[in-house]
Design a protein around this motif. Structure first.
Motif, PDB file in Angstrom:
ATOM      1  N   ALA A  64       0.833  -1.206   0.000  1.00 52.25           N
ATOM      2  CA  ALA A  64       0.000   0.000   0.000  1.00 52.25           C
ATOM      3  C   ALA A  64       0.869   1.257   0.000  1.00 52.25           C
ATOM      4  CB  ALA A  64      -0.930  -0.006   1.215  1.00 52.25           C
ATOM      5  N   VAL A  65       1.954   1.242   0.781  1.00 55.71           N
ATOM      6  CA  VAL A  65       2.876   2.390   0.808  1.00 55.71           C
ATOM      7  C   VAL A  65       3.563   2.547  -0.551  1.00 55.71           C
ATOM      8  CG1 VAL A  65       4.996   3.293   1.837  1.00 55.71           C
ATOM      9  CG2 VAL A  65       3.249   2.250   3.289  1.00 55.71           C
ATOM     10  N   ILE A  66       4.030   1.428  -1.119  1.00 48.34           N
ATOM     11  CA  ILE A  66       4.664   1.483  -2.438  1.00 48.34           C
ATOM     12  C   ILE A  66       3.694   2.025  -3.473  1.00 48.34           C
ATOM     13  CG2 ILE A  66       5.625   0.078  -4.311  1.00 48.34           C
ATOM     14  CD1 ILE A  66       6.787  -1.771  -2.201  1.00 48.34           C
ATOM     15  N   PHE A  67       2.446   1.575  -3.414  1.00 47.52           N
ATOM     16  CA  PHE A  67       1.430   2.045  -4.363  1.00 47.52           C
ATOM     17  C   PHE A  67       1.227   3.552  -4.251  1.00 47.52           C
ATOM     18  CE2 PHE A  67      -3.063   3.227  -4.962  1.00 47.52           C
ATOM     19  CZ  PHE A  67      -3.190   2.978  -6.319  1.00 47.52           C
ATOM     20  N   PHE A  68       1.099   4.049  -3.028  1.00 48.51           N
ATOM     21  CA  PHE A  68       0.857   5.481  -2.836  1.00 48.51           C
ATOM     22  C   PHE A  68       2.035   6.311  -3.334  1.00 48.51           C
ATOM     23  CE2 PHE A  68       1.411   9.297  -0.176  1.00 48.51           C
ATOM     24  CZ  PHE A  68       0.241   9.972  -0.500  1.00 48.51           C
ATOM     25  N   MET A  69       3.246   5.957  -2.900  1.00 49.91           N
ATOM     26  CA  MET A  69       4.416   6.737  -3.287  1.00 49.91           C
ATOM     27  C   MET A  69       4.725   6.593  -4.781  1.00 49.91           C
ATOM     28  SD  MET A  69       5.358   8.351  -0.639  1.00 49.91           S
ATOM     29  CE  MET A  69       6.938   8.942  -1.250  1.00 49.91           C
ATOM     30  N   GLY A  70       4.617   5.374  -5.297  1.00 56.77           N
ATOM     31  CA  GLY A  70       4.935   5.147  -6.703  1.00 56.77           C
ATOM     32  C   GLY A  70       3.941   5.811  -7.634  1.00 56.77           C
TER      33      GLY A  70
END
Length: 381
Positions: A64-70
């Motif tokens: 979820a963090v990777i999705f948001f930042m990416g």
């Protein structure tokens, strides 16, 4: 307990395997998968006990963090490219194309989070196939786009006057990156050659590298060469030529400065310095690509040709996280280090503190402006 005799005695030959191998009374990995979909899950995974719920939770949080930042980073790069006419140059077209491939990778991640909630494939076979198709296009597309960026940097630095790619040539190469990624994305999707199947915790999917047989081995070797080895060879070729050219250029400047009895001439070579700066950013992206995708390539080769005793579900999830992390980091490397993208994103989102004014980059911004102006002249080529 689901077993497969083809694994042989080595299945129990490594201590790292024993804690995860299912015993009587344990919940088997894949027990929550629909019965009609079990045929797509290789028996190798079903010899393990199901991972604890907290592992699914932690991976879901990471994704979820990777999705948001990416997603934010790639969207910012694309918005900067399409909203600023000065940024729509042939060279930056490759940057935008890489951001598109990385965005495709990012849009897989919500499906993974949902899969983690149900501890399986929430949309069954079609969900697994679409998830894998997106991963195949984004992974192979990003690889060959990095090669195209290396080629563009080489032409720009080695032949600054007549070697720059025009917009038509750049568009042709961008189309070529999509065509490059198509064969080995479509073939397993339609099960013409190989297929897509769940792996690891069975919440992610990729091409099938575990099914026994020559067909699987041939496909694995072919895609390894096509999607990994060839792009890296192209990248190594062009960046080695850039380094060779830079060394020759600096040698020429030193000799000329010596003849003119001055200390240095390199400080006046502003445009080439800007190009080399941008090339360094591109090289950073390449190293990230190698770091992100090498583990996945090794896992596929290990599953197909090596000792599968090493292929625990947890171990196989690490490369999946690595390649998605790279797709998240790529846009931030360009956004923070590419002078023109940095300046444009600062205008769009001034509240991002790390995009604040940087006096050290002021001269680089001016140099890059000159570079983009020169590139714009070649767009009609």
């Amino acid at each position: 307990m689901y077993t497969n005799a083809s694994f042989g005695p080595s299945m129990f030959g490594h201590g790292m395997m024993l804690p995860q191998v299912a015993e009587v009374g344990d919940e088997i990995l894949g027990s929550k998968i629909d019965e009609d979909y079990l045929d797509y899950i290789h028996p190798h995974w079903r010899q393990y006990k199901a991972p604890e719920a907290y592992k699914h939770f932690l991976l879901g949080i990471v994704y979820a963090v990777i999705f948001f930042m990416g997603t934010m980073g790639n969207v910012l790069v694309l918005v900067a490219f399409f909203s600023n006419k000065g940024l729509r140059t042939p060279s930056n077209l490759f940057v935008a194309n890489l951001a598109i491939f990385d965005t495709i990778m990012m849009f897989k991640l919500p499906f993974f989070v949902l899969n983690s909630v149900v501890e399986g494939q929430i949309f069954g076979k079609i969900g697994c196939d679409v998830y894998s198709l997106a991963g195949a296009y984004s992974g192979m597309g990003a690889a060959i786009t990095n090669a195209a960026i290396a080629f563009d940097r080489y032409r720009t630095i080695a032949f600054p006057l007549d070697g720059r790619l025009g917009m038509k040539a750049a568009l042709g190469l961008v189309v070529g990156t999509w065509l490059w990624a198509t064969p080995f994305s479509i073939l397993p999707f339609f099960e013409i050659w190989s297929r897509f199947a769940p792996e690891g915790y069975l919440t992610t999917c990729s091409f099938d590298y575990l099914t026994e047989g020559k067909s699987t081995q041939y496909f694995t070797i072919t895609i390894f060469v096509w999607a990994y080895i060839l792009p890296l060879l192209f990248i190594a070729l062009f960046y080695s030529r850039i380094l060779s050219h830079v060394r020759e250029h600096e040698k020429m400047l030193r000799e000329q400065a010596k003849r003119m009895n001055v200390k240095s001439l390199s400080q006046g070579d502003n445009e080439k310095s800007a190009e080399i700066r941008i090339a360094k950013v591109a090289i950073t992206i390449v190293f990230l690509f190698i770091a992100g995708w090498t583990p996945y390539a090794l896992v596929a080769l290990l599953g197909c040709f090596g000792d599968r005793a090493l292929m625990t579900p947890t171990f196989s999830m690490i490369p999946a996280v690595a390649c998605k992390t790279v797709a998240c980091i790529d846009p931030w490397i360009y956004a923070i280090n590419h002078p023109r993208f940095r300046a444009e994103i600062q205008k769009k989102v001034p509240w991002l503190c790390f995009f604040g004014p940087d006096n050290n980059n002021k001269n680089a911004d001016n140099k890059s402006t000159t570079t983009d102006a020169s590139e714009a002249k070649g767009e009609a080529a």
